[in-house]
Design a protein around this motif. Structure first.
Motif, PDB file in Angstrom:
ATOM      1  N   LYS A 105      15.370  22.518  -6.724  1.00  0.00           N
ATOM      2  CA  LYS A 105      14.007  21.931  -7.072  1.00  0.00           C
ATOM      3  C   LYS A 105      13.881  22.218  -8.592  1.00  0.00           C
ATOM      4  O   LYS A 105      14.564  22.922  -8.991  1.00  0.00           O
ATOM      5  CB  LYS A 105      12.894  22.913  -6.373  1.00  0.00           C
ATOM      6  CG  LYS A 105      12.612  22.579  -5.089  1.00  0.00           C
ATOM      7  CD  LYS A 105      11.742  23.680  -4.672  1.00  0.00           C
ATOM      8  CE  LYS A 105      11.415  23.286  -3.132  1.00  0.00           C
ATOM      9  NZ  LYS A 105      10.409  24.378  -2.579  1.00  0.00           N
ATOM     10  N   GLN A 139       6.891  19.311 -10.233  1.00  0.00           N
ATOM     11  CA  GLN A 139       7.947  19.871  -9.390  1.00  0.00           C
ATOM     12  C   GLN A 139       8.610  18.644  -8.580  1.00  0.00           C
ATOM     13  O   GLN A 139       7.721  18.095  -7.804  1.00  0.00           O
ATOM     14  CB  GLN A 139       7.239  20.920  -8.388  1.00  0.00           C
ATOM     15  CG  GLN A 139       8.458  21.631  -7.773  1.00  0.00           C
ATOM     16  CD  GLN A 139       7.894  22.743  -7.009  1.00  0.00           C
ATOM     17  OE1 GLN A 139       8.690  23.518  -6.164  1.00  0.00           O
ATOM     18  NE2 GLN A 139       6.463  23.039  -6.854  1.00  0.00           N
ATOM     19  N   ARG A 149      12.263  17.587  -6.055  1.00  0.00           N
ATOM     20  CA  ARG A 149      13.348  17.893  -5.238  1.00  0.00           C
ATOM     21  C   ARG A 149      14.497  16.941  -5.585  1.00  0.00           C
ATOM     22  O   ARG A 149      13.978  15.744  -5.241  1.00  0.00           O
ATOM     23  CB  ARG A 149      12.890  18.309  -4.056  1.00  0.00           C
ATOM     24  CG  ARG A 149      14.102  18.791  -3.005  1.00  0.00           C
ATOM     25  CD  ARG A 149      14.089  19.215  -1.614  1.00  0.00           C
ATOM     26  NE  ARG A 149      12.807  18.223  -0.916  1.00  0.00           N
ATOM     27  CZ  ARG A 149      11.530  18.454  -0.752  1.00  0.00           C
ATOM     28  NH1 ARG A 149      10.902  19.745  -0.901  1.00  0.00           N
ATOM     29  NH2 ARG A 149      10.958  17.628  -0.047  1.00  0.00           N
ATOM     30  N   GLN A 208      18.772  24.873  -3.923  1.00  0.00           N
ATOM     31  CA  GLN A 208      18.429  24.729  -2.691  1.00  0.00           C
ATOM     32  C   GLN A 208      19.474  24.558  -1.662  1.00  0.00           C
ATOM     33  O   GLN A 208      20.817  24.537  -2.142  1.00  0.00           O
ATOM     34  CB  GLN A 208      17.375  23.509  -2.575  1.00  0.00           C
ATOM     35  CG  GLN A 208      16.237  23.544  -3.400  1.00  0.00           C
ATOM     36  CD  GLN A 208      15.128  24.926  -2.776  1.00  0.00           C
ATOM     37  OE1 GLN A 208      14.778  24.633  -1.943  1.00  0.00           O
ATOM     38  NE2 GLN A 208      15.044  25.751  -3.759  1.00  0.00           N
TER      39      GLN A 208
END
Length: 99
Positions: A90, A45, A47, A84
């Protein structure tokens, strides 16, 4: 069966390690700074401040802070995207190949 075809509970069977590490995403020759939030044997994961779409192929580089340890490099594919604040995203990435 592809990663996207697996049901949610099966995807959660992989052990995830929280890392919060700076990474570099490489897409179409561009280097994009990002943060790896967590990592498992099958994906990560991330960002990022730049927008991507499901299906985009990204190379991910995590440099090692220790000269004796080699960093991680992987070819990945975006399997999910969540918007986001301030235009960042993300991303759920599945690892296609470790380099």
């Amino acid at each position: 069966m592809s990663q996207t075809d697996r049901d949610y509970s099966e995807k959660r069977d992989y052990i995830r390690m929280r890392v919060d590490a700076d990474v570099t995403l490489i897409h179409a020759g561009d280097l994009i700074p990002a943060v790896c939030i967590d990592l498992s044997s099958s994906g990560m994961q991330v960002r990022a401040a730049r927008s991507f779409q499901v299906g985009d192929k990204l190379n991910v580089r995590i440099d090692s802070e220790h000269a004796a340890l080699k960093g991680l490099e992987a070819e990945t594919e975006v399997v999910w995207v969540t918007q986001q604040d301030a235009g960042s995203q993300k991303l759920g990435l599945t690892i296609l190949k470790m380099n």
